[in-house]
Design a protein around this motif. Structure first.
Motif, PDB file in Angstrom:
ATOM      1  N   VAL A  80       4.613   5.263 -11.869  1.00  0.00           N
ATOM      2  CA  VAL A  80       5.310   4.427 -10.882  1.00  0.00           C
ATOM      3  C   VAL A  80       4.374   3.337 -10.353  1.00  0.00           C
ATOM      4  O   VAL A  80       4.770   2.164 -10.203  1.00  0.00           O
ATOM      5  N   VAL A  81       3.111   3.726 -10.089  1.00  0.00           N
ATOM      6  CA  VAL A  81       2.138   2.746  -9.578  1.00  0.00           C
ATOM      7  C   VAL A  81       1.902   1.657 -10.628  1.00  0.00           C
ATOM      8  O   VAL A  81       1.883   0.460 -10.310  1.00  0.00           O
ATOM      9  N   ASP A  82       1.746   2.064 -11.911  1.00  0.00           N
ATOM     10  CA  ASP A  82       1.521   1.073 -12.971  1.00  0.00           C
ATOM     11  C   ASP A  82       2.710   0.122 -13.100  1.00  0.00           C
ATOM     12  O   ASP A  82       2.541  -1.065 -13.398  1.00  0.00           O
ATOM     13  N   LEU A  83       3.916   0.679 -12.872  1.00  0.00           N
ATOM     14  CA  LEU A  83       5.126  -0.148 -12.950  1.00  0.00           C
ATOM     15  C   LEU A  83       5.177  -1.126 -11.783  1.00  0.00           C
ATOM     16  O   LEU A  83       5.454  -2.321 -11.946  1.00  0.00           O
ATOM     17  N   ALA A  84       4.861  -0.617 -10.582  1.00  0.00           N
ATOM     18  CA  ALA A  84       4.965  -1.444  -9.374  1.00  0.00           C
ATOM     19  C   ALA A  84       3.794  -2.402  -9.239  1.00  0.00           C
ATOM     20  O   ALA A  84       3.941  -3.490  -8.666  1.00  0.00           O
ATOM     21  N   SER A  85       2.620  -1.996  -9.760  1.00  0.00           N
ATOM     22  CA  SER A  85       1.426  -2.817  -9.566  1.00  0.00           C
ATOM     23  C   SER A  85       0.572  -2.818 -10.836  1.00  0.00           C
ATOM     24  O   SER A  85      -0.458  -2.155 -10.895  1.00  0.00           O
ATOM     25  N   PRO A  86       1.026  -3.555 -11.858  1.00  0.00           N
ATOM     26  CA  PRO A  86       0.246  -3.581 -13.106  1.00  0.00           C
ATOM     27  C   PRO A  86      -1.119  -4.247 -12.908  1.00  0.00           C
ATOM     28  O   PRO A  86      -2.047  -4.018 -13.669  1.00  0.00           O
ATOM     29  N   GLU A  87      -1.213  -5.088 -11.857  1.00  0.00           N
ATOM     30  CA  GLU A  87      -2.497  -5.740 -11.584  1.00  0.00           C
ATOM     31  C   GLU A  87      -3.333  -4.860 -10.644  1.00  0.00           C
ATOM     32  O   GLU A  87      -2.810  -3.931 -10.025  1.00  0.00           O
ATOM     33  N   ILE A  88      -4.630  -5.169 -10.541  1.00  0.00           N
ATOM     34  CA  ILE A  88      -5.512  -4.400  -9.658  1.00  0.00           C
ATOM     35  C   ILE A  88      -5.111  -4.635  -8.201  1.00  0.00           C
ATOM     36  O   ILE A  88      -4.908  -5.774  -7.786  1.00  0.00           O
ATOM     37  N   HIS A  89      -4.967  -3.546  -7.453  1.00  0.00           N
ATOM     38  CA  HIS A  89      -4.612  -3.663  -6.034  1.00  0.00           C
ATOM     39  C   HIS A  89      -5.208  -2.470  -5.291  1.00  0.00           C
ATOM     40  O   HIS A  89      -5.120  -1.339  -5.779  1.00  0.00           O
ATOM     41  N   PRO A  90      -5.803  -2.709  -4.107  1.00  0.00           N
ATOM     42  CA  PRO A  90      -6.405  -1.574  -3.386  1.00  0.00           C
ATOM     43  C   PRO A  90      -5.411  -0.466  -3.053  1.00  0.00           C
ATOM     44  O   PRO A  90      -5.776   0.714  -3.019  1.00  0.00           O
ATOM     45  N   LEU A  91      -4.145  -0.816  -2.799  1.00  0.00           N
ATOM     46  CA  LEU A  91      -3.157   0.231  -2.485  1.00  0.00           C
ATOM     47  C   LEU A  91      -2.826   1.066  -3.723  1.00  0.00           C
ATOM     48  O   LEU A  91      -2.565   2.269  -3.618  1.00  0.00           O
ATOM     49  N   ALA A  92      -2.838   0.404  -4.894  1.00  0.00           N
ATOM     50  CA  ALA A  92      -2.597   1.140  -6.147  1.00  0.00           C
ATOM     51  C   ALA A  92      -3.732   2.138  -6.345  1.00  0.00           C
ATOM     52  O   ALA A  92      -3.509   3.305  -6.681  1.00  0.00           O
ATOM     53  N   LYS A  93      -4.957   1.677  -6.102  1.00  0.00           N
ATOM     54  CA  LYS A  93      -6.119   2.572  -6.221  1.00  0.00           C
ATOM     55  C   LYS A  93      -6.002   3.731  -5.233  1.00  0.00           C
ATOM     56  O   LYS A  93      -6.227   4.893  -5.581  1.00  0.00           O
ATOM     57  N   ARG A  94      -5.615   3.410  -3.985  1.00  0.00           N
ATOM     58  CA  ARG A  94      -5.514   4.456  -2.962  1.00  0.00           C
ATOM     59  C   ARG A  94      -4.499   5.522  -3.378  1.00  0.00           C
ATOM     60  O   ARG A  94      -4.764   6.722  -3.313  1.00  0.00           O
TER      61      ARG A  94
END
Ligand SMILES: Nc1ncnc2c1ncn2[C@@H]1O[C@H](COP(=O)(O)OP(=O)(O)OP(=O)(O)O)[C@@H](O)[C@H]1O
Length: 125
Positions: A80-94
């Motif tokens: 889901v995270v990869d779908l919502a945020s394919p680019e680097i993002h601190p919230l995706a990392k969190r």
């Protein structure tokens, strides 16, 4: 329900088939799931070898189920995270790191519980 679909909810059997597909995809794509299933299989073999009592069996089975459950949820969340945020993002990392942490907490605790149950069955305490 599939977004945009006007079909009814899938039947129980179809839903179960989708769930089995999900397990298959997770096993195919995630190395960690294979490792955890392997460790779970070893734990079940050791449990049978030690002829654990029913309560101990329940504890070991629950530990295996919880760890695999957490890894499946973690895998789904990663998708889901990869779908919502394919680019680097601190919230995706969190999100990914916290989900991974939940798997590690359960894994470490389950390993400790397993050690306690097996050592007790061996008469070590
Ligand atoms: N979109 C992103 N933005 C920022 N950091 C990310 C992003 N995607 C992944 N990361 C970082 O890279 C790490 C590894 O991400 P990845 O998606 O490869 O998970 P993974 O190693 O496959 O996890 P697992 O071992 O549980 O399957 C994450 O835990 C996170 O710290």
């Amino acid at each position: 329900m599939i977004p945009g679909s006007d079909r009814d909810h899938p039947t129980f059997i179809r839903s179960f088939r989708f769930a089995l597909e999900g397990i298959g995809i997770a096993i195919k794509t995630e190395r960690n799931i294979k490792v955890m299933l392997g460790i779970g299989a070893v734990a079940l073999i050791v449990s049978a070898w030690l002829a654990l009592d029913p309560i101990s069996w329940c504890i070991i089975l629950m530990c295996c189920a919880l760890v695999i459950h957490a890894e499946l949820v973690n895998t789904a969340l990663e998708a889901v995270v990869d779908l919502a945020s394919p680019e680097i993002h601190p919230l995706a990392k969190r999100a990914k790191d916290i989900a991974a942490a939940s798997v590690y907490v359960l894994s470490v605790m389950s390993a400790l519980v397993g050690l306690l149950v097996f050592s007790h069955a061996l008469g070590l305490w």
